[in-house]
Design an enzyme around this catalytic site. Sequence first.
Site, short mmCIF file in Angstrom:
data_model
loop_
_atom_site.label_atom_id
_atom_site.label_comp_id
_atom_site.label_asym_id
_atom_site.label_seq_id
_atom_site.Cartn_x
_atom_site.Cartn_y
_atom_site.Cartn_z
N LYS A 179 0.89 -1.23 0.19
CA LYS A 179 0.00 0.10 -0.11
C LYS A 179 1.03 1.30 0.12
O LYS A 179 1.46 1.47 0.83
CB LYS A 179 -0.65 -0.02 1.14
N LYS A 232 -2.23 -1.75 -3.78
CA LYS A 232 -3.17 -0.30 -3.92
C LYS A 232 -2.29 0.89 -3.91
O LYS A 232 -1.21 0.68 -3.02
CB LYS A 232 -3.79 -0.46 -2.59
C1 PBG Z 1 -7.38 2.99 5.32
C2 PBG Z 1 -7.62 2.94 4.00
C3 PBG Z 1 -7.64 3.84 3.10
C4 PBG Z 1 -8.09 3.55 1.92
C5 PBG Z 1 -8.83 2.17 2.29
N1 PBG Z 1 -8.46 1.84 3.63
C6 PBG Z 1 -7.13 5.19 2.94
C7 PBG Z 1 -5.94 5.65 3.22
O1 PBG Z 1 -5.09 4.87 3.56
O2 PBG Z 1 -5.58 6.88 3.66
C8 PBG Z 1 -8.24 4.26 0.61
C9 PBG Z 1 -9.36 3.75 -0.56
C10 PBG Z 1 -9.55 4.53 -1.48
O3 PBG Z 1 -8.88 5.55 -1.70
O4 PBG Z 1 -10.68 4.41 -2.26
N2 PBG Z 1 -8.38 2.75 6.09
#
Ligand code: PBG
Length: 308
Positions: A179, A232
């Site tokens: 991520k 991601k």
């Molecule tokens: C954190 C989380 C995020 C997303 C999914 N889980 C946000 C982040 O890490 O700031 C982002 C998903 C998206 O942008 O569609 N709980």
Amino acid sequence: MSETSLAPDDLILPLFFSATKDEPHPVATMPGVSQLPVSHAARVGREVTELGLGGVILFGLPATKDSHGSGACDPEGPVPRAIAAMKEASPDLLVITDVCVDEYTDHGHCGILRKTSHGVEVDNDATLDVLAESALCHARAGADIVAPSDMMDGRVAAIRDALDDEGYEGTAILSYSVKYASSFYGPFRDAADCAPKCGDRAGYQMDPANGREALREARLDEEEGADMLMVKPGLPYLDVVARVRQATTLPLGVYNVSGEYAMLKAAAAAGMLDERRAVLEALTSFRRAGADFILTYHALDAARWLGA
Ligand code: PBG
């Protein structure tokens, strides 16, 4: 002769459930996406089932937040209540939950903060207990898969231990292994009301410049017991999807995140491209790169276009 297929059951729909809203509340930066009252869970679950999607992933917006994100472990919170309602209406619907504290902390970070001599930082190990407790809370409510998205080190092992100790050996872990600290999460932070109040997430999320690190993160999660991995964001990281695909035999997902969704929606609304063709092409590219499944806000539309 197509090498790559795309079907509704490759798609997972993210949903935001609010503890305080009585009506769907549109997210301004994500046209077509709303924060939903828990009372809508059963109906949405049935719609997803009828369209033949692979499943849903749930996010919660609690009534109150605190420094420890204790709402993430509340059995009466919006996520456990939505799981129960969906499973009652559609027992075969695959329900995944996002496990993270950022929607539940008043500071908006994905971990518990501690003061040090040089300022404030996220306390990795203290956060593991809350994550494990939150995953257990979702498993007790009936979640099939828990998906930690916090990027704390060691959280897959901590969650696996907690689940096994309580008899939830059958609850699987989908790890957001790879991520990146991405600008493409911007609209999500509106949807889930979780923008950090100070600093950023670069201390725990990955540097977009790093490709090899993705393989290290994936291997660590695999060793800790993850059942599935995820990369991601998606579109700007298709090379990473392809590399992780080569490096693991586990099922691999990709998150077509909020900013990617917003870009296509905005371009389509401005008449700059054909939404249906662009969305199906983008989703096909994830499959071509090697993703087994795709988390996407386009899931309902895409399933209809695919002729479900
Ligand atoms: C954190 C989380 C995020 C997303 C999914 N889980 C946000 C982040 O890490 O700031 C982002 C998903 C998206 O942008 O569609 N709980």
